[in-house]
Design a protein around this motif. Structure first.
Motif, PDB file in Angstrom:
ATOM      1  N   GLU A 240       0.841  -1.202   0.000  1.00 60.26           N
ATOM      2  CA  GLU A 240       0.000   0.000   0.000  1.00 60.26           C
ATOM      3  C   GLU A 240       0.875   1.250   0.000  1.00 60.26           C
ATOM      4  OE1 GLU A 240      -3.965   1.598   2.274  1.00 60.26           O
ATOM      5  OE2 GLU A 240      -2.439   0.605   3.491  1.00 60.26           O
ATOM      6  N   ARG A 241       1.932   1.237   0.795  1.00 59.18           N
ATOM      7  CA  ARG A 241       2.841   2.381   0.851  1.00 59.18           C
ATOM      8  C   ARG A 241       3.468   2.638  -0.510  1.00 59.18           C
ATOM      9  NH1 ARG A 241       7.948   3.716   1.238  1.00 59.18           N
ATOM     10  NH2 ARG A 241       8.691   1.566   1.077  1.00 59.18           N
ATOM     11  N   ARG A 242       3.685   1.585  -1.271  1.00 63.85           N
ATOM     12  CA  ARG A 242       4.296   1.711  -2.594  1.00 63.85           C
ATOM     13  C   ARG A 242       3.281   2.062  -3.689  1.00 63.85           C
ATOM     14  NH1 ARG A 242       9.301  -1.653  -3.531  1.00 63.85           N
ATOM     15  NH2 ARG A 242      10.225  -2.048  -1.477  1.00 63.85           N
ATOM     16  N   GLY A 243       2.032   2.237  -3.304  1.00 63.19           N
ATOM     17  CA  GLY A 243       1.032   2.651  -4.271  1.00 63.19           C
ATOM     18  C   GLY A 243       0.226   1.529  -4.900  1.00 63.19           C
ATOM     19  N   TYR A 244       0.345   0.311  -4.392  1.00 64.21           N
ATOM     20  CA  TYR A 244      -0.454  -0.807  -4.896  1.00 64.21           C
ATOM     21  C   TYR A 244      -1.894  -0.656  -4.424  1.00 64.21           C
ATOM     22  CZ  TYR A 244       3.538  -3.673  -6.478  1.00 64.21           C
ATOM     23  OH  TYR A 244       4.637  -4.157  -7.137  1.00 64.21           O
TER      24      TYR A 244
END
Length: 231
Positions: free
Chosen positions: A81-85
């Motif tokens: 989630e932090r990586r934008g997934y």
């Protein structure tokens, strides 16, 4: 019940690459289930494993997808989630000991025939021209293919995968014009009868309340959940 393993084995990607305990899966882009990382356990190098996964799918022209089931390591979902997934397709695993009985009009074969594939794809064909790849996935393990037919036309279909003493139920689909006639129920019961009864499981999207109601009425209850993270 090891839902990660059962689903992985019942819907097998025809290209699989292990990486530090994870499995990168590819099947021509047809279904996230067969074109996603199965991240069971924590790799020694988490950033390196994510980078390797992204490279694997980039080489094949596909988005990087992670299947986030019960076996996914703690913290991976938050890292993705932090990586934008994005979180997509929350899914329920339902299990039970359903009723089984041979139903007149239900045909069961050990391989999908053209009309079975056409009916399934007419309902679940979200992947354009991927029917050939989908048929190849189906053929990856022994399974039974059931259809309720009228005049030789399958109106409702399903696929049963014997996995030890457990039956995996997949590809449940009914043509829109034939719904609310109990045909999906007939197919389900036919597959269970073919397996000789016993425990069974299936997966259904969290938003499909109608299908969940049908499965509950046949003895299934929620046994687990998973979702996908898509880059």
């Amino acid at each position: 019940m090891d839902a990660d393993r059962l689903v992985h084995e019942a819907w097998p990607a025809y290209e699989q690459q292990p990486h530090d305990g994870w499995i990168f899966r590819c099947a021509g882009g047809v279904t996230k289930r067969a074109n996603s990382v199965l991240p069971v356990g924590l790799p020694a190098d988490l950033p390196g494993a994510i980078a390797a996964a992204e490279a694997f799918y980039a080489e094949r022209g596909l988005p990087c997808v992670f299947s986030m089931g019960p076996g996914a390591p703690a913290g991976l979902d938050e890292e993705l989630e932090r990586r934008g997934y994005a979180l997509v397709d929350p899914t329920l695993v339902m299990a039970g000991t359903p009723k089984g009985e041979p139903v007149p009009g239900v045909r069961i074969e050990e391989r999908p025939w053209p009309e079975w594939l056409e009916t399934w794809w007419a309902v679940d064909g979200r992947y354009g021209s991927g029917l050939e790849e989908a048929a190849r996935i189906c053929a990856g393990v022994p399974a039974w293919y059931a259809a309720y037919e009228e005049d030789g036309v399958p109106l409702a279909v399903g696929r049963g995968v014997p996995q030890g003493d457990t039956l995996g139920i997949y590809c449940m689909a009914t043509l829109p014009s034939a719904r609310r006639r109990g045909l999906g129920r007939a197919v389900l019961r036919g597959l269970v009868a073919r397996a000789g009864g016993g425990p069974a499981y299936l997966v259904v999207t969290a938003g499909n309340a109608g299908a969940q109601a049908l499965y509950r009425s046949e003895g299934f209850e929620i046994a687990g959940r998973y979702h996908y993270r898509v880059r």
